[in-house]
Design a protein around this motif. Sequence first.
Motif, PDB file in Angstrom:
ATOM      1  N   GLY A 224      -3.050   3.211   7.203  1.00 42.98           N
ATOM      2  CA  GLY A 224      -2.438   2.629   6.020  1.00 42.98           C
ATOM      3  C   GLY A 224      -1.550   3.625   5.304  1.00 42.98           C
ATOM      4  N   THR A 225      -0.817   3.139   4.314  1.00 43.15           N
ATOM      5  CA  THR A 225       0.136   3.967   3.567  1.00 43.15           C
ATOM      6  C   THR A 225      -0.138   3.866   2.077  1.00 43.15           C
ATOM      7  N   LEU A 226      -0.283   5.008   1.426  1.00 41.53           N
ATOM      8  CA  LEU A 226      -0.310   5.050  -0.031  1.00 41.53           C
ATOM      9  C   LEU A 226       1.089   5.434  -0.488  1.00 41.53           C
ATOM     10  N   LEU A 227       1.764   4.497  -1.111  1.00 42.38           N
ATOM     11  CA  LEU A 227       3.125   4.735  -1.594  1.00 42.38           C
ATOM     12  C   LEU A 227       3.066   5.112  -3.068  1.00 42.38           C
ATOM     13  N   PHE A 228       3.430   6.351  -3.360  1.00 43.51           N
ATOM     14  CA  PHE A 228       3.450   6.829  -4.744  1.00 43.51           C
ATOM     15  C   PHE A 228       4.866   6.720  -5.276  1.00 43.51           C
ATOM     16  N   VAL A 229       5.033   5.976  -6.367  1.00 45.03           N
ATOM     17  CA  VAL A 229       6.356   5.766  -6.975  1.00 45.03           C
ATOM     18  C   VAL A 229       6.371   6.414  -8.348  1.00 45.03           C
ATOM     19  N   ASP A 230       7.067   7.536  -8.455  1.00 48.78           N
ATOM     20  CA  ASP A 230       7.193   8.217  -9.738  1.00 48.78           C
ATOM     21  C   ASP A 230       8.230   7.504 -10.596  1.00 48.78           C
TER      22      ASP A 230
ATOM     23  N   GLY B 116      -1.184  -5.879   2.514  1.00 48.80           N
ATOM     24  CA  GLY B 116      -1.859  -4.631   2.827  1.00 48.80           C
ATOM     25  C   GLY B 116      -0.998  -3.589   3.505  1.00 48.80           C
ATOM     26  N   THR B 117       0.306  -3.830   3.574  1.00 52.78           N
ATOM     27  CA  THR B 117       1.194  -2.842   4.194  1.00 52.78           C
ATOM     28  C   THR B 117       1.167  -1.535   3.412  1.00 52.78           C
ATOM     29  N   ILE B 118       1.149  -1.637   2.093  1.00 53.61           N
ATOM     30  CA  ILE B 118       1.094  -0.438   1.249  1.00 53.61           C
ATOM     31  C   ILE B 118       0.008  -0.592   0.195  1.00 53.61           C
ATOM     32  N   LEU B 119      -0.518   0.533  -0.212  1.00 50.48           N
ATOM     33  CA  LEU B 119      -1.313   0.596  -1.434  1.00 50.48           C
ATOM     34  C   LEU B 119      -0.432   1.319  -2.441  1.00 50.48           C
ATOM     35  N   LEU B 120      -0.023   0.617  -3.464  1.00 55.64           N
ATOM     36  CA  LEU B 120       0.937   1.160  -4.426  1.00 55.64           C
ATOM     37  C   LEU B 120       0.220   1.952  -5.510  1.00 55.64           C
ATOM     38  N   VAL B 121       0.716   3.156  -5.778  1.00 56.86           N
ATOM     39  CA  VAL B 121       0.291   3.931  -6.936  1.00 56.86           C
ATOM     40  C   VAL B 121       1.564   4.307  -7.694  1.00 56.86           C
ATOM     41  N   GLY B 122       1.752   3.698  -8.829  1.00 52.67           N
ATOM     42  CA  GLY B 122       2.931   3.969  -9.641  1.00 52.67           C
ATOM     43  C   GLY B 122       2.580   4.889 -10.794  1.00 52.67           C
ATOM     44  N   ALA B 123       3.503   5.757 -11.162  1.00 51.80           N
ATOM     45  CA  ALA B 123       3.316   6.656 -12.305  1.00 51.80           C
ATOM     46  C   ALA B 123       4.372   6.346 -13.343  1.00 51.80           C
ATOM     47  N   THR B 124       3.958   6.294 -14.601  1.00 51.90           N
ATOM     48  CA  THR B 124       4.894   6.005 -15.679  1.00 51.90           C
ATOM     49  C   THR B 124       4.460   6.678 -16.963  1.00 51.90           C
TER      50      THR B 124
ATOM     51  N   VAL C 217      11.189   2.434   3.717  1.00 50.40           N
ATOM     52  CA  VAL C 217       9.804   2.817   3.427  1.00 50.40           C
ATOM     53  C   VAL C 217       8.851   1.727   3.893  1.00 50.40           C
ATOM     54  N   PHE C 218       9.193   0.470   3.611  1.00 52.36           N
ATOM     55  CA  PHE C 218       8.318  -0.646   3.993  1.00 52.36           C
ATOM     56  C   PHE C 218       8.251  -0.809   5.510  1.00 52.36           C
ATOM     57  N   GLU C 219       9.391  -0.645   6.183  1.00 50.61           N
ATOM     58  CA  GLU C 219       9.405  -0.773   7.646  1.00 50.61           C
ATOM     59  C   GLU C 219       8.558   0.322   8.290  1.00 50.61           C
ATOM     60  N   ALA C 220       8.677   1.541   7.774  1.00 51.04           N
ATOM     61  CA  ALA C 220       7.881   2.637   8.323  1.00 51.04           C
ATOM     62  C   ALA C 220       6.393   2.399   8.088  1.00 51.04           C
TER      63      ALA C 220
END
Length: 437
Positions: free
Chosen positions: A113-119, A139-147, A100-103
Amino acid sequence: MADLFDSTPGTEEQHDSAHRPLADRLRPRSLSEVIGQEQVLGEDAPLGVMLRSGSLSSLILWGPPGVGKTTIARLLADETDLHFVQISAIFTGVPELRKVFEAAKLRRQTGQGTLLFVDEIHRFNKAQQDSFLPHMEDGTILLVGATTENPSFELNAAVLSRSQVLVLERLSLGDLERLAQRAEQELGRALPLDGQAREALLEMADGDGRALLNLIEQVAAWKVEGKLNVDALSKRLMKRAAKYDKSGDEHYNLISALHKSVRGSDPDAALYWYARMLEGGEDPRYLARRLLRMAVEDISLADPQAQQLCLHAWETYERLGSPEGELALAQAVAYLALAPKSNAVYMAYKAARAAARKTGSEPPPKHILNAPTQMMKDQGYGDGYAYDHDAEDGFSGQNYFPETMRRPSFYLPVERGFERELKKRLDYFEKLRAKRN
């Protein structure tokens, strides 16, 4: 995720959508279409401000199921022209994260840019969570985590320091009604329910938009004449089990609510939270143990019978089991809530522990030490000890603290319940002590 809005598809789209779940057909197409969560999405709310200023940061979306976490993340990517990538912490390991990070790095080289959503981000271990940090920082990813779990306990401090936590709330009955109306618009017909049955259906969803749409889909499939009432609905549709994780936040939230209701002398609220925990499947023995703790901490000597009553209620439960024995615990709940309250012994104990840590290894005064050997007698052990039974009023007033320690006052009984009497006794002995010394 099955959240929250209507769309008005054309004829071809209607035909294609007939085979899609209702929840999928009602996905919002923009953040303005999301129902609820105004405290996050409103114009002056955190996300509204971020989007207006173009300063979107990494986010942790904390809230119960079915309130819009996945939908909000996806729409954020749309509104900021970020590539949306979704993974689940349940099914993703370190090798998949590397890919995911390499892509994302390759995508960044092309200017996107990439918004990475982590459920379920809380399910990642410390090492996995740490792997996000360099990619968030550069700045490779903008992380949005859900918990659904409290981020304070479940996420690394480093991840939290680089993110903003946004709290999403369960949908209100008003929100659910709006969602039901949009579902009816999509279906092209009203639900066959009278007013009370409709309200009962909304309550069954328990603040979960996805659950409501699933329930509506079931009801809409029934072939009935007229409108169903509450009894008919209940026979056809099983009530959803309340959300309750006996090892998670809800467990601690509800026991805290029960404890504070008892402390606040509100038997109705205390019985409600007691019932909520039982309905959620809580072990009555856990509740019995916590009730005894409440008697010790919050009632104490203001009503010495409270502890005994809790022990009897616990014993009664062990003999009767569920559900009969739960009534004995309910009696204890009501009794504790109405009992006079005092935390004087609790506070005195804490103060005594603090003093004990501070004074370290100070010995007792020599006059109260035994002297079993001649050498100890020669050193003054036991000299001047006054046997209280031989003293006037059975009270010598002598010092029992270390000789280098100034006499403190730890126990300060309140003017409530039985502690009124204890305060009288304490005052009586203080006067005698002052007189003798």
